[in-house]
Motif scaffolding. Sequence first.
Motif, short mmCIF file in Angstrom:
data_model
loop_
_atom_site.label_atom_id
_atom_site.label_comp_id
_atom_site.label_asym_id
_atom_site.label_seq_id
_atom_site.Cartn_x
_atom_site.Cartn_y
_atom_site.Cartn_z
N PHE A 157 0.75 -1.32 0.03
CA PHE A 157 0.17 0.02 0.05
C PHE A 157 0.77 1.19 0.08
N HIS A 158 2.08 1.24 0.11
CA HIS A 158 2.94 2.37 -0.10
C HIS A 158 4.46 1.77 -0.38
N ASN A 159 5.21 2.62 -0.84
CA ASN A 159 6.72 2.17 -1.21
C ASN A 159 7.40 2.18 -0.10
N GLU A 160 8.30 1.16 0.14
CA GLU A 160 9.31 1.15 1.09
C GLU A 160 10.54 0.15 0.83
N LYS A 161 11.57 0.43 1.47
CA LYS A 161 12.67 -0.44 1.37
C LYS A 161 12.75 -1.52 2.24
N THR A 162 12.54 -1.16 3.38
CA THR A 162 12.66 -2.10 4.65
C THR A 162 11.17 -2.65 5.00
N PRO A 163 10.92 -3.92 4.78
CA PRO A 163 9.54 -4.64 5.27
C PRO A 163 8.95 -4.03 6.51
N SER A 164 7.89 -3.47 6.71
CA SER A 164 7.04 -3.08 7.80
C SER A 164 5.78 -3.77 7.95
N PHE A 165 5.47 -4.58 6.88
CA PHE A 165 4.12 -4.98 6.64
C PHE A 165 4.06 -6.45 7.33
N PHE A 166 3.60 -6.83 8.31
CA PHE A 166 3.32 -7.95 9.04
C PHE A 166 1.75 -8.77 8.90
N VAL A 167 1.88 -9.96 8.94
CA VAL A 167 0.76 -10.87 8.74
C VAL A 167 0.95 -11.90 9.90
N SER A 168 -0.49 -12.02 10.65
CA SER A 168 -0.35 -12.99 11.88
C SER A 168 -1.36 -14.04 11.40
N PRO A 169 -0.89 -15.19 10.89
CA PRO A 169 -1.86 -16.50 10.69
C PRO A 169 -2.45 -16.93 11.82
N GLU A 170 -2.01 -16.83 12.86
CA GLU A 170 -2.72 -17.10 14.09
C GLU A 170 -3.89 -16.34 14.25
N ARG A 171 -3.94 -15.15 14.18
CA ARG A 171 -4.97 -14.21 14.52
C ARG A 171 -5.87 -13.92 13.06
N GLY A 172 -5.53 -14.26 12.10
CA GLY A 172 -6.03 -14.00 10.79
C GLY A 172 -5.96 -12.38 10.38
N THR A 173 -4.88 -11.65 10.86
CA THR A 173 -4.97 -10.03 10.62
C THR A 173 -3.49 -9.77 10.03
N TYR A 174 -3.59 -8.81 9.61
CA TYR A 174 -2.08 -8.04 9.13
C TYR A 174 -2.27 -6.55 9.60
N HIS A 175 -0.89 -6.07 9.47
CA HIS A 175 -0.69 -4.69 9.96
C HIS A 175 0.55 -4.08 9.47
N CYS A 176 0.57 -2.91 8.82
CA CYS A 176 1.77 -2.51 8.24
C CYS A 176 2.09 -0.98 9.23
N PHE A 177 3.28 -1.16 9.77
CA PHE A 177 3.79 -0.17 10.76
C PHE A 177 4.25 1.30 9.94
N GLY A 178 4.41 1.19 8.90
CA GLY A 178 4.64 2.01 8.06
C GLY A 178 3.62 3.16 7.66
N CYS A 179 2.54 2.58 7.08
CA CYS A 179 1.31 3.50 6.54
C CYS A 179 0.26 3.16 7.37
N ASP A 180 0.17 2.21 8.64
CA ASP A 180 -0.68 2.00 9.66
C ASP A 180 -1.99 1.46 9.12
N LYS A 181 -1.92 0.73 7.88
CA LYS A 181 -3.17 0.15 7.50
C LYS A 181 -3.23 -1.35 8.21
N GLY A 182 -4.22 -1.79 8.41
CA GLY A 182 -4.44 -3.04 8.96
C GLY A 182 -5.81 -3.92 9.13
N GLY A 183 -6.01 -4.90 9.31
CA GLY A 183 -7.31 -5.47 9.40
C GLY A 183 -7.50 -7.00 9.23
N ASP A 184 -8.33 -7.73 8.53
CA ASP A 184 -8.61 -9.04 8.32
C ASP A 184 -8.32 -9.37 6.90
#
Length: 581
Positions: free
Chosen positions: A37-64
């Motif tokens: 969802f945004h240009n970045e060089k260092t990965p800041s997008f995380f997915v949690s299979p356990e909770r079925g959610t994602y979150h990006c610490f760069g652009c603050d987008k997250g959800g299921d």
Amino acid sequence: MSSTVEQIKEKLDIATVVSSYLKLDQAGKNLKGKCPFHNEKTPSFFVSPERGTYHCFGCDKGGDVFSFIEEIEGIDFLGALKMLAQKAGVRIEEFNKGEHKKAEKLYHVMERSTLSYQIVLSHNKEALTYLQKRGLSMETIKEFRLGFAKEGWRGLSSELVAQGVSVSELSQAGLVIKKDDGGYYDRFRGRIMFPLFDVTGRVVAFSGRVFKGDEASAKYINNPETELYHKSSILYGLHKAKGEIRREGSCILVEGQMDVLLSHQTGFSNTVATSGTALSHEQLTYLSRLTDTLIIGFDADSAGVAASGRGVDLALAHNFTVKVINLPQGKDPAEIIMQNKDDWKKYILEATNIIDFYLKVLYEQTADEHEYRKAVENKVLPYVSCVKSKIDQAHYISRIADALKISEEPVWQEFFRIQKEGKEDLVRTARRSSSSSQKKQQVPKQETHQSTIEERLLGIILFQQQMHGKEALLKKLNEEYEKITGVSPQERLTALSSEERERKIFEAEMYFDEEVGIEGEVEELLINLREAILRERLLHTMREMKSAETRSDKEDVSRLLDVCNSISKELNKLTASKKPL
């Protein structure tokens, strides 16, 4: 609806869905990758299979998984539901409910209309022969669901009204035009019909092309904007092209539907059409999730050259690399493919950067060097000012200086002038916008050292609660947090939204995978929190003391000095016992 959602979530692992769009690497219990969802060089997008959610610490987008598909595909919840249901093999039994009911009825009307137009075309040999002479195969005609509108004033509407569709729904879909006397007639009559699709492949509008050379009629008639169709968000062919755009790492932009159809038929399935309009922010935002390279293949006449500028500045501002296919004068992509499809491939491979393209075209179109220099100054340098990369800017300035046969210095001077004027325009716009909306805006919360530590501790509390972690640690955290801050952590946590809670848990997981070293970290955080609060108290007390000195209140100065000394002693003890955060 909720049971359907749960069924989909049970059958579809979020990591599988997300990894079909981007590369994910293991990061403890989670997965991480570069945010789509945004240009970045260092990965800041995380997915949690356990909770079925994602979150990006760069652009603050997250959800299921549903919000991910909505965001990356640019569709609403119902579109994501249908898309994921198809992947999961789950049947949606009740989809005409709630706020989506009206939209679903319109989608139903568009689908029925498309089928009707397709059937009419299949029985119209003259129209089919015309399309085949234009180079289209029957496979392409069926794949893109081309059709034909009957000649009569109510060919389509009479058929659909007989099937239970209301005139009001036909009007809302843009398929009929109402008259002042209450009557109505079909918008599209005697035309070849090109359905326009959203990114999930649902028909949202039509473009009708004139047939049999009726010179009195417009070549194309397009759907008006409706609840389903917004011109600025649709690119023709994108529903078929998006996968190939991602695989190829580039998107070919052409002007017309026939250009798209023949380009796809030739093997370039990463082609979409702007339908003669300027590129919009919505279109570019979606394309930026798929690629960072645009290859423009507009008609090579004077209008086409001008058209290549429509939206190019916006594309450069979106950090796209923009190339232009240098087509022969008077030729469009469809004509080139009809003559020799191998030529189309050759022109694509030889596409040149937008700056080089304009330098060449303007040189060919201007009469003398002075006119050429003015044209470059007015038409090329503004594009360079839109480029974000300083290295690319320097490269283009060098190219322009070479083309003008002058040193780089005056080119840089003119570039900075244009850039400054552009920024001043932006500032003026921002000030106007700020002035008109100042009352509506809230002052953002200022991040402090203390608030950062508090947020980290709250995240650990949520993490421990969810993981049913160490009870003794959790008890200590709650007690110490309230003792230090004077506020219960549960009171703070209750006020958080689900997205904020999710973010804090993700952060805690990032730091404490498998809970390694968590006790020591908690101890250090609590010490640092005490220190931050003491330093704030010390600063506040010193301000009071300065005020007392101004008033010549010796008694108050003496009292506040004692308070400062007491706080300083506590700080010295903490500093000696803590490690750096």
